[in-house]
Design a protein around this motif. Structure first.
Motif, PDB file in Angstrom:
ATOM      1  N   SER A  17       0.787  -1.132  -0.033  1.00 20.26           N
ATOM      2  CA  SER A  17       0.014   0.090   0.039  1.00 20.26           C
ATOM      3  C   SER A  17       0.966   1.024  -0.087  1.00 20.26           C
ATOM      4  N   VAL A  18       0.075   2.252  -0.507  1.00 25.35           N
ATOM      5  CA  VAL A  18       0.904   3.754  -0.446  1.00 25.35           C
ATOM      6  C   VAL A  18       1.167   3.970   1.191  1.00 25.35           C
ATOM      7  N   ARG A  65      -7.416   8.562  -8.443  1.00 21.92           N
ATOM      8  CA  ARG A  65      -6.737   8.679  -6.956  1.00 21.92           C
ATOM      9  C   ARG A  65      -5.405   7.796  -6.909  1.00 21.92           C
ATOM     10  N   LYS A  73      -1.227   7.297  -7.200  1.00 22.22           N
ATOM     11  CA  LYS A  73      -0.062   8.079  -6.833  1.00 22.22           C
ATOM     12  C   LYS A  73       0.999   7.838  -7.342  1.00 22.22           C
ATOM     13  N   GLY A 104      -4.854   2.275  -3.852  1.00 21.54           N
ATOM     14  CA  GLY A 104      -3.705   2.884  -3.099  1.00 21.54           C
ATOM     15  C   GLY A 104      -2.804   1.674  -3.172  1.00 21.54           C
ATOM     16  N   ARG A 105      -2.535   0.909  -4.199  1.00 25.03           N
ATOM     17  CA  ARG A 105      -1.750  -0.432  -4.020  1.00 25.03           C
ATOM     18  C   ARG A 105      -0.609  -0.075  -4.970  1.00 25.03           C
TER      19      ARG A 105
END
Length: 195
Positions: A130-131, A152, A154, A175-176
């Motif tokens: 994860s982030v 969303r 990153k 978020g992975r």
């Protein structure tokens, strides 16, 4: 070997010197590359370190039909910077490192990349993590920016002390982390390795 002891060996690799005196953990990404190879090395030097030749990546039909990839501006570069065409840019593979691609400009390694969870950073971050975990592990050293292809997603970047090399991880909307690469600037910042 501690991370502090590994950094001088990576600097030697990046500068093209022999790293026989201080081996690094194989299969670990740093800002300079994937040990024992590093961005900035000539292909022959990397092949000697790996103990086998880097083979040309087979051309996929979709890649052969597409004359050029998207020409997005480099990541983590000034907004006015434009992405130059890299002559002789191509991909190479190493049979002992499945899922890893070496990006070369002519005969020089510019970046090393993977989408494979078997490989980790020196700090233990894998594709699939994860982030939040990357932020906890890297702390203030991690630059977090929006991903241009995800709502969303990153872009996570860790710089070398001189900012000439970087470790870049891309994360999806969930978020992975979905990919990681390391190498020299500006090539490591490009969303596509070769145009």
């Amino acid at each position: 070997m501690t991370r502090r002891a590994a950094l001088p060996a990576l600097l030697l690799l990046a500068a093209g010197a022999s790293a026989a005196a201080a081996p690094l953990p194989a299969g670990r990404f740093s800002v300079y590359g994937l040990a024992p190879a590093a961005a900035g090395q000539a292909r022959a030097q990397a092949e000697a370190a790996l103990g086998q030749p880097l083979q040309p990546e087979p051309l996929l039909p979709s890649r052969a039909a597409s004359p050029a990839a998207s020409r997005a501006a480099p990541l983590a570069a000034p907004p006015a910077a434009s992405r130059p065409t890299t002559l002789g840019c191509h991909y190479r593979l190493n049979a002992q490192q499945p899922g890893v691609r070496y990006v070369l400009a002519g005969d020089l390694i510019t970046r090393i990349e993977t989408r494979d969870a078997r490989y980790a950073t020196l700090s233990g971050i894998h594709v699939g993590d994860s982030v939040a975990k990357a932020q906890k592990v890297y702390g203030k050293r991690l630059l977090v920016a929006a991903h241009p292809y995800f709502d969303r997603g990153k872009m996570l970047t860790v710089w070398s002390p001189d900012r000439r090399f970087a470790l870049v991880m891309e994360a999806n909307d969930g978020g992975r982390i979905i990919t990681m690469r390391s190498g020299r600037m500006p090539e490591v910042g490009w969303l596509e390795g070769c145009s």
